[in-house]
Design an enzyme around this catalytic site. Sequence first.
Site, PDB file in Angstrom:
ATOM      1  N   CYS A 163      57.692  15.210  46.322  1.00  8.87           N
ATOM      2  CA  CYS A 163      57.193  15.176  44.605  1.00  8.87           C
ATOM      3  C   CYS A 163      56.226  13.535  44.612  1.00  8.87           C
ATOM      4  CB  CYS A 163      58.471  14.525  43.842  1.00  8.87           C
ATOM      5  SG  CYS A 163      57.848  14.626  42.509  1.00  8.87           S
ATOM      6  N   CYS A 171      19.092  39.917  45.070  1.00 13.73           N
ATOM      7  CA  CYS A 171      19.584  39.011  44.505  1.00 13.73           C
ATOM      8  C   CYS A 171      18.471  37.519  45.064  1.00 13.73           C
ATOM      9  CB  CYS A 171      20.880  38.663  44.937  1.00 13.73           C
ATOM     10  SG  CYS A 171      22.223  38.229  45.811  1.00 13.73           S
TER      11      CYS A 171
END
Lengths: 454, 439
Positions: B135, B345
């Site tokens: 943590c 494209c």
Amino acid sequence: MKNIAPKLPIEEYEKNFADLHPPLTPNSAVAEANRCLYCYDSPCMKACPTHIDISTFIKKISTGNLLGSAKTILESNWIALTCAKACPVNILCEGACVYNEKGEKPIEIGKLQRFAMDNYFAKGMPSIFNKATKNNKSVGIIGSGPAGLACGAELSLLGYDATIYEANKIPGGLCTWGIAPYKMRREDSLKEVAMVKSFGVEIKTEMMVGKEIKVDELIKKHDAIFLGVGLGESPQLSVTGENLSGVIGALEFIEKVKTENWKDVPVGKRVAVIGAGNTSIDAATEAKRLGAEQVFIIYRRSEVEMSAYEFEYELAKKDGIVFHFLTAPKKIVGEKFVEGIECLKMRLGEPDNRGRRRPVSIPGTEFTIPVDMVIKAIGQETKSSFLGSIPNLTLDTDGCVIVDQNTFQTANPKIFAGGDCINGGKEVVNAAYDGKRAAHGIDSYLSNQTKGGN
Amino acid sequence: MVDLSINCAGIKSPNPFWLASAPPSNSAYQNCKAFEQGWGGTVWKTIGEPVMNVFNRYGGLDYNGQKIFGLNNIELISDRPIEVNLKEIAETKKLWPDRAVVVSLMVESKRETWHEVVKRTIDTGCDGIELNYGCPHGMSERGMGAAVGQVPEYCKMITEWEIEVSTIPVIVKLTPNISNIQLPARAAKAAGANAISLINTINSIIGINLDTFELKPNVGGLGGHGGYAGPAVKPIALHLLSQVAIDTEVSLPISGIGGISNWRDALEFILLGASSVQVCTAVMHYGFRIVNDMIEGLSNWMESKGFTSLDQVRGKSLPRINDFGNFDLLNRTIARIDQTKCIHCNLCYIACEDAAHQCIDLTPVNGHNKTEVREKDCVGCALCSLVCPVEGCISMVRIDDGSSSKTWNQLIADFKKSGRPLTWKALAEFQHKHGIEIH
């Protein structure tokens, strides 16, 4: 009119004339913008007559740079809001979108452009363009339609004094008066007019050239003239009964609808629209939406030859318009008012000089459709008498003004022209392009003059 | 018939999908609901010291319209009393004997405290313990969580305390906020841990509000680092997992964590050696129901590939992890564009032109641009194939015949052997000999 369609409740009118394509929400605009591949040298840009850098303006929407997006659009096209709403996008930009080749839904370019432009106007048209220093030259522009507005905007930023002469009380030309209200309302066109004015362009309304001000006076007053006068009246059908009460030209009818005083626009219970172009569809669907019980489109050729776009045809069918193909009007029947239209069945014969098969009447096939109103939508005539009053113009066989393809200069070097009066009637976007290009044609003509050249 | 059951260091579950120790595994209600929907196991949200959360605690990273591409949080360990949690754990395990119930623990770094909490946890009947050494916020400042995971010595010492009293498997959960993940993993192994889980969240600032200049999440005008998770962290997690999985000094079962949103992600972790996988952000985004597709998708994939058990799949890609120095320099690929699939494209063109090696030509043909690779100049970097939006339009094609190969390490050795110094000129000669021209 013999039988006038009953008036509808006001909510009904508003519903009938509500946006056919509602705007994107901010979230959906960003989602759609993110779907854009941001192609390089994109096909959509090439397909747009004004060559807007579409993938760039869309990318800017995706990053929340909405002002920059509007700037990218306006740099190529001053009539961007109208075009966003009235362009036949599926045959132009959206039709060229690479997603079509991929078998997927193309990017909603029209709606995204509207999103950027709506935001620009909602923000009060923030200043995003620099004006060149005034060069003390003036250009007179005849007509405040898209060509005239675009020309004025561009010239004004280039440092010219631009004055637009408009015969109508309310400016904007066909953008204001000729687009079906479910595509665009008058107020949108007026926003563009206001933007052009904010650049310093003066618009003199109710100022018909040739009447309120003489043509030669105008030519003398300005260093150059731009003609953006569009087209004129519907031509005559040349059948008996054309002068009966209840016969009206399509543009005149559409203009009445555009006042948005729905209940004051007289419309027959049964309406016949002659012709099958895009304007015919507008007139027919508008008549239906005003409360006409039955609307017919009468066209002398077949479905294949009609000039209306596929999506307009679909819309008309959805509105319940009944098409009579291979049918020509022979006579408008009635004593004082229109009571019916006598038609004749046609067949297609040999192709004419444009390659379209010529309709040939089949004798003895007369039949009468009982109608109360006839709307003529068989095109517009050129403003031949007005154009004839301008010195040294040359016109083509259709009566359109001949211009140089790059500079938009007419045979009279001081006079330039663009829009419907040179092409016989195309899209708003073509007029927007012509006006802008002509401004540069005028600029190089006048700059050369200053330098002593021709 | 496909068997998805796993055994991770003695902790068994009917499938490899576990809830990670996180908000979704906070209570009996949530864990039982998850089991009902098919989750194979849970790592109960960390219990331990008294804590109190702030109200606003999550920040999302959206990307191109995709919500929560990444998620960070400043939530602490369970903010419910340890007694309540232990009672609910016992009840849950009793109701779901076939599912894996692992309990995540974090207490202050005292031997007695750890002994006590481990014993009380075992009393619930749970299947294993996970030690939260990862943590990165709130707890680390109090000398717990990542403050332990970042110092291999602490990691070893504290793990030993648990092992001393634990009668059930102990998993050590590692923090990614360290430069060499192998060191704490080895420390855990040395202390006698039974398995490793990784990764915990990554230190992060998720974003700034451009109107107010506040950080996200914003707590009354203040913000700070939080733990970063979600799809965006998966590549980092995969790398750290592989580092521990290939470390022969560790050799422990691993529970994989980090951006797993579906069965495809889970499989990648399993292919790099994970026994079970833990999921949090995807559940926070869509709920427990996602496990249905995870189980079904994994089973279908196994069946289509002819695998019957995850043992046949686990670690299958690990032998492919190697060093750059052992890659073949003469394995030549180039890009080929399938003109029948191209939608024009031109993204390959602009990417190659501006960002790679300028070897795609753009020629106008019939109103659009034709993109063509100049094969002799193509270095096979693959960028064009990555930007191409059309499946299968640009493929990377191998053009060497495989007759010669040379790795960087071999090349260096060759130079050493011949006594020639490695110069740009000498390298160019080697390239030229093999038809490679760098321009």
